[in-house]
Enzyme design. Structure first.
Site, PDB file in Angstrom:
ATOM      1  N   GLU A 147      -5.694  -4.003  -2.382  1.00 55.22           N
ATOM      2  CA  GLU A 147      -7.105  -4.668  -1.545  1.00 55.22           C
ATOM      3  C   GLU A 147      -7.143  -5.707  -2.966  1.00 55.22           C
ATOM      4  O   GLU A 147      -8.295  -6.170  -2.402  1.00 55.22           O
ATOM      5  CB  GLU A 147      -7.244  -5.092  -0.446  1.00 55.22           C
TER       6      GLU A 147
ATOM      7  N   THR B 243       1.047  -1.205   0.035  1.00 54.14           N
ATOM      8  CA  THR B 243       0.209   0.120  -0.118  1.00 54.14           C
ATOM      9  C   THR B 243       0.827   1.210  -0.164  1.00 54.14           C
ATOM     10  O   THR B 243       0.383   1.947  -0.519  1.00 54.14           O
ATOM     11  CB  THR B 243      -0.253   0.313   0.967  1.00 54.14           C
TER      12      THR B 243
END
Ligand code: ZN
Length: 196
Positions: free
Chosen positions: A95, A29
């Site tokens: 995700e 991320t």
């Protein structure tokens, strides 16, 4: 380090797909946010989506483990991204392992429209098996970056997400109390110990 093939808007807009994958605590991320922030500096319009299932921190933000956050839109189905996206030059998807299999079609559609698509996700689940649509996304992407964590047992490079509990759902959200990044060797030792 990944360098963008093109950041400035050109008259002939061409899209492409980038995948950032790795285990938990590997900085996926953070890498997505780094690329998004560089696109913002280049005055590109960005949008970020994530599956509605991932609500660990905050409903409307992609938040990495170091709290370097960028606001994002939770969607319940990948096709919603096609319906909802505005005039973005760059679309980030975080995700991605939790999305349905249509996510590959969605990414290809976005890229065909001239959008740069950056997808981040876990490449393997807690059993060390390919996770959801990630293998397909890696296959159709122009650029794949696999990032590594550090094995919390031995300090080597980690590729696996070891679940410290015996829960057997593929989807089990959690952080440091539930998962550990491990190298293949220490992951296998842990899995064998679980079997007893
Ligand atoms: Zn290890």
């Amino acid at each position: 380090m990944f360098l963008e093939p093109r950041l400035n808007k050109t008259t002939h807009k061409k899209g492409w797909i980038e995948v950032i994958c790795g285990s938990m605590f590997s900085g996926k991320t953070e890498e997505l946010i780094r690329r998004i922030n560089r696109a913002k500096i280049a005055n590109l319009k960005v949008e970020i989506y994530k599956p509605a299932i991932d609500t660990r921190y905050h409903e409307s933000e992609v938040v990495s483990h170091n709290s370097n956050s960028v606001s994002s839109i939770p969607v319940s189905s990948s096709l919603n991204i096609l319906l909802m996206h505005q005039d973005a030059d760059v679309i980030g998807i975080d995700e991605a392992q939790f999305f349905d299999k249509e996510i590959t079609f969605v990414c290809e559609e976005l890229a065909a429209k001239g959008i740069r698509v950056i997808v981040a996700g876990l490449d393997m689940d807690y059993l060390g098996k390919p996770f959801g649509p990630m293998p397909s996304l890696m296959a159709i992407a122009e650029y794949v970056t696999k990032v590594n964590a550090i094995c919390m047992e031995c300090g080597d490079l980690a590729t696996h997400s070891f679940r410290k509990t015996t829960n057997e759902n593929q989807v089990m959200l959690g952080e440091k109390d539930t998962y550990e990044a491990r190298c293949r060797h220490c992951f296998n030792i842990g899995m064998n110990n679980k079997k007893g």
